[in-house]
Design an enzyme around this catalytic site. Structure first.
Site, PDB file in Angstrom:
ATOM      1  N   GLY A 132       0.838  -1.205   0.000  1.00 29.69           N
ATOM      2  CA  GLY A 132       0.000   0.000   0.000  1.00 29.69           C
ATOM      3  C   GLY A 132       0.868   1.248   0.000  1.00 29.69           C
ATOM      4  O   GLY A 132       1.014   1.899   1.049  1.00 29.69           O
ATOM      5  N   SER A 134       1.233   3.526  -3.366  1.00 29.31           N
ATOM      6  CA  SER A 134       0.670   4.536  -4.286  1.00 29.31           C
ATOM      7  C   SER A 134      -0.716   4.980  -3.848  1.00 29.31           C
ATOM      8  O   SER A 134      -1.511   4.180  -3.341  1.00 29.31           O
ATOM      9  CB  SER A 134       0.565   3.963  -5.702  1.00 29.31           C
ATOM     10  OG  SER A 134       1.801   3.495  -6.132  1.00 29.31           O
ATOM     11  N   GLU A 249      12.513  -4.302  -4.194  1.00 31.18           N
ATOM     12  CA  GLU A 249      11.518  -4.485  -5.265  1.00 31.18           C
ATOM     13  C   GLU A 249      12.191  -4.346  -6.635  1.00 31.18           C
ATOM     14  O   GLU A 249      11.992  -5.163  -7.522  1.00 31.18           O
ATOM     15  CB  GLU A 249      10.404  -3.443  -5.112  1.00 31.18           C
ATOM     16  CG  GLU A 249       9.403  -3.498  -6.271  1.00 31.18           C
ATOM     17  CD  GLU A 249       8.172  -2.619  -6.062  1.00 31.18           C
ATOM     18  OE1 GLU A 249       8.174  -1.799  -5.120  1.00 31.18           O
ATOM     19  OE2 GLU A 249       7.219  -2.764  -6.835  1.00 31.18           O
ATOM     20  N   SER A 372       8.687   4.422 -12.121  1.00 30.62           N
ATOM     21  CA  SER A 372       8.807   4.410 -13.588  1.00 30.62           C
ATOM     22  C   SER A 372      10.272   4.483 -14.038  1.00 30.62           C
ATOM     23  O   SER A 372      11.167   4.837 -13.261  1.00 30.62           O
ATOM     24  CB  SER A 372       8.023   5.589 -14.182  1.00 30.62           C
ATOM     25  OG  SER A 372       8.700   6.786 -13.856  1.00 30.62           O
TER      26      SER A 372
HETATM   27  C1  LIG Z   1       1.596  -3.444 -12.903  1.00 33.05           C
HETATM   28  C2  LIG Z   1       1.674  -2.448 -11.797  1.00 33.05           C
HETATM   29  C3  LIG Z   1       1.621  -2.881 -10.491  1.00 33.05           C
HETATM   30  C4  LIG Z   1       1.667  -1.952  -9.447  1.00 33.05           C
HETATM   31  N1  LIG Z   1       1.567  -2.413  -8.167  1.00 33.05           N
HETATM   32  C5  LIG Z   1       1.582  -1.541  -7.151  1.00 33.05           C
HETATM   33  C6  LIG Z   1       1.413  -2.000  -5.811  1.00 33.05           C
HETATM   34  O1  LIG Z   1       1.252  -3.195  -5.548  1.00 33.05           O
HETATM   35  N2  LIG Z   1       1.397  -1.088  -4.811  1.00 33.05           N
HETATM   36  C7  LIG Z   1       1.589   0.249  -5.053  1.00 33.05           C
HETATM   37  O2  LIG Z   1       1.616   1.004  -4.089  1.00 33.05           O
HETATM   38  N3  LIG Z   1       1.735   0.722  -6.304  1.00 33.05           N
HETATM   39  C8  LIG Z   1       1.731  -0.138  -7.369  1.00 33.05           C
HETATM   40  N4  LIG Z   1       1.865   0.312  -8.658  1.00 33.05           N
HETATM   41  C9  LIG Z   1       1.907   1.755  -8.895  1.00 33.05           C
HETATM   42  C10 LIG Z   1       3.263   2.278  -9.361  1.00 33.05           C
HETATM   43  O3  LIG Z   1       4.188   2.302  -8.307  1.00 33.05           O
HETATM   44  C11 LIG Z   1       3.017   3.675  -9.940  1.00 33.05           C
HETATM   45  O4  LIG Z   1       2.174   3.519 -11.065  1.00 33.05           O
HETATM   46  C12 LIG Z   1       4.296   4.362 -10.349  1.00 33.05           C
HETATM   47  O5  LIG Z   1       5.080   4.699  -9.238  1.00 33.05           O
HETATM   48  C13 LIG Z   1       4.008   5.643 -11.178  1.00 33.05           C
HETATM   49  O6  LIG Z   1       3.107   6.465 -10.508  1.00 33.05           O
HETATM   50  P1  LIG Z   1       1.807   7.035 -11.253  1.00 33.05           P
HETATM   51  O7  LIG Z   1       1.113   5.884 -11.903  1.00 33.05           O
HETATM   52  O8  LIG Z   1       1.043   7.842 -10.274  1.00 33.05           O
HETATM   53  O9  LIG Z   1       2.353   7.947 -12.423  1.00 33.05           O
HETATM   54  P2  LIG Z   1       2.826   9.468 -12.302  1.00 33.05           P
HETATM   55  O10 LIG Z   1       3.658   9.645 -11.083  1.00 33.05           O
HETATM   56  O11 LIG Z   1       1.643  10.336 -12.456  1.00 33.05           O
HETATM   57  O12 LIG Z   1       3.778   9.593 -13.568  1.00 33.05           O
HETATM   58  C14 LIG Z   1       3.257   9.803 -14.894  1.00 33.05           C
HETATM   59  C15 LIG Z   1       4.416   9.924 -15.857  1.00 33.05           C
HETATM   60  O13 LIG Z   1       5.220  11.070 -15.511  1.00 33.05           O
HETATM   61  C16 LIG Z   1       6.582  10.682 -15.347  1.00 33.05           C
HETATM   62  N5  LIG Z   1       7.192  11.451 -14.247  1.00 33.05           N
HETATM   63  C17 LIG Z   1       6.629  11.723 -13.034  1.00 33.05           C
HETATM   64  N6  LIG Z   1       7.484  12.426 -12.277  1.00 33.05           N
HETATM   65  C18 LIG Z   1       8.623  12.591 -12.994  1.00 33.05           C
HETATM   66  C19 LIG Z   1       9.899  13.210 -12.745  1.00 33.05           C
HETATM   67  N7  LIG Z   1      10.162  13.811 -11.572  1.00 33.05           N
HETATM   68  N8  LIG Z   1      10.835  13.145 -13.731  1.00 33.05           N
HETATM   69  C20 LIG Z   1      10.591  12.521 -14.925  1.00 33.05           C
HETATM   70  N9  LIG Z   1       9.394  11.936 -15.221  1.00 33.05           N
HETATM   71  C21 LIG Z   1       8.447  11.944 -14.265  1.00 33.05           C
HETATM   72  C22 LIG Z   1       6.561   9.205 -14.990  1.00 33.05           C
HETATM   73  O14 LIG Z   1       7.754   8.556 -15.375  1.00 33.05           O
HETATM   74  C23 LIG Z   1       5.353   8.716 -15.821  1.00 33.05           C
HETATM   75  O15 LIG Z   1       5.785   8.424 -17.138  1.00 33.05           O
HETATM   76  C24 LIG Z   1       1.812  -0.570  -9.722  1.00 33.05           C
HETATM   77  C25 LIG Z   1       1.890  -0.137 -11.056  1.00 33.05           C
HETATM   78  C26 LIG Z   1       1.823  -1.063 -12.082  1.00 33.05           C
HETATM   79  C27 LIG Z   1       1.905  -0.568 -13.497  1.00 33.05           C
END
Ligand SMILES: Cc1cc2nc3c(=O)[nH]c(=O)nc-3n(C[C@H](O)[C@H](O)[C@H](O)COP(=O)(O)OP(=O)(O)OC[C@H]3O[C@@H](n4cnc5c(N)ncnc54)[C@H](O)[C@@H]3O)c2cc1C
Length: 399
Positions: A132, A134, A249, A372
């Protein structure tokens, strides 16, 4: 340190044990173990038997301490065990987030009572954990998280929402980041809590994908009472614990978290030969594809060796480091290239809804989950190369 004769004796011991304990049906069909490891999948009798035998021996988590149900092996013994398991076609049925990231983090930061209670069921593959971290407004900028934990004496009262919680609908426990206090920066005041998913006030809503599958969920917490004994590390100091967990991770996901994905693309050479055809010298008839396949196989092999070395080093030293970000990005690129090649060489068959096509689609998420690719590049730039921040002002610290 274990010397060569001792290591050889251990090899014979492991070989004998595997011969005696790996059920025949799994030897004939190892992928049934990988299939059973998918959240919510049916559990064949022999997979359960294999899991309980390996769990009792501690070899599902070979380097964890025996005191908590691990195998107590050295890094080199663990590597021998891995070789012997591959030799007999045995897949480790004990995995998941508990093994990959939470267990190693708890072993480092947990107190003795927490270790006694939580590590053995993970080591035996009995309990599932979810992550938990995100929230709808906190992904890459994880420290912006808003889920609150109010002090209520012996407990915290937790309220908020998590999202993308992988396997939450099957999990017994959740390791969670919550805000317990206000600090000078947003990284202060975050705490790392273990939450029993059966607690009143926890609600899990699976997110249904276009495929009909729900690998992850929205998870809601409303006035959930969590004992303070479930706090890992210091109150308000959860950011350090979280960063460590993310290194575990990333190190693990760099080789691919899906056992099925790995198994189904491992024999890409055979797949190419059967789909594209071979000439009189048993070489692929398409010279360009042959060249790119060879380049890819070399990249994949180089990555596998580098990963094995990094893993052995981190076992022998103090665990993974920020270099896990390099491995995550490099491994993701190798897997993406392999998935592209697989679809290309399948020709028209690559248009069907096959396991390979599903693997190719699933693989896209590898560049996002666990932080990411762009965020890993930021970490590599700042923490490994020592480059300055991209802006003069204080940017949000990346997870
Ligand atoms: C298959 C899968 C499983 C997951 N499982 C879990 C889980 O079990 N528990 C959990 O807590 N989370 C989980 N996640 C969530 C994951 O950790 C987040 O999706 C990830 O950290 C990106 O956050 P966001 O989706 O909010 O994207 P955002 O943070 O909104 O990012 C959007 C885009 O902007 C880019 N970006 C953002 N900030 C910057 C920066 N400072 N510099 C350059 N580029 C940037 C990112 O690279 C991305 O391309 C999972 C995600 C996936 C895809």
């Amino acid at each position: 340190m274990v010397d060569a004769p001792e290591l050889e004796a251990f090899r014979l011991e492991a070989r004998g044990w595997l011969q005696a304990n790996l059920p025949e049906s799994i030897r004939d069909n190892p992928s049934q173990v990988a299939l059973a490891m998918v959240d919510g999948a049916p559990q064949p009798k022999d997979v359960l038997l294999w899991r309980s035998r390996l769990g009792a021996r501690g070899w599902g988590v070979p380097t964890w301490p025996t005191r908590y149900g691990g195998g107590g092996l050295t890094a080199s013994q663990a590597s021998v065990l891995k070789d012997e398991m591959a030799r007999i076609g045995a897949i480790n049925p004990i995995g998941g987030l508990g093994v990959m990231m939470f267990g190693p983090t708890l072993l480092e930061y947990g107190n003795p009572e927490q270790l006694e209670r939580h590590i053995p069921p993970i080591a035996k593959g009995q309990l599932r954990w979810c992550q938990g971290f995100s929230e709808p407004g906190a992904g890459s900028d994880l420290a912006s998280l808003q889920m609150t934990a109010l002090d209520e004496g012996d407990s915290f009262r937790v309220t908020g929402q998590k999202v993308w919680t992988t396997g939450a609908q099957h999990a017994h426990w959740c390791f969670c980041l919550v805000r317990t206090d206000k600090g000078p920066s947003k990284h202060d005041g975050i705490s790392f809590l273990m939450i029993d998913m059966a607690s009143p006030g926890v609600e899990v809503r699976p997110i249904i994908l276009i495929s009909g599958e729900s690998p992850f969920c929205e998870t809601f917490f409303t006035d959930v009472l969590v004992p303070k004994a479930n706090l890992v590390g210091p109150r308000g100091g959860g950011w350090q614990v979280a960063k460590r967990l993310l290194q575990h991770e990333r190190q693990n996901t760099s080789v691919g978290s899906s056992p099925i994905g790995v198994a189904s693309t491992a024999n890409i050479g055979d797949l190419a030969r059967s789909h594209v055809g071979v000439d009189a010298d048993n070489q692929l008839v398409d010279r360009d594809l042959r060249h790119r396949m060879a380049e890819h196989q070399m990249q994949a092999r180089t990555f596998a060796l580098t990963h094995a070395r990094a893993e052995a080093e981190s076992r022998a030293n103090s665990g993974p480091s920020n270099t896990a970000s390099i491995m995550k990005n490099a491994g993701g690129q190798v897997r993406a290239e392999r998935a592209e090649l697989t679809i290309e060489l399948m020709g028209n068959e690559g248009l069907y809804w096959s396991e390979e096509v599903r693997g190719w689609l699933r693989g896209k998420s590898g560049a996002i989950a666990g932080g990411s690719a762009e965020i890993q590049n930021n970490i590599i730039a700042k923490r490994i190369l020592g480059l300055p921040d991209a802006t003069d002002t204080q940017p949000p610290k990346a997870r």
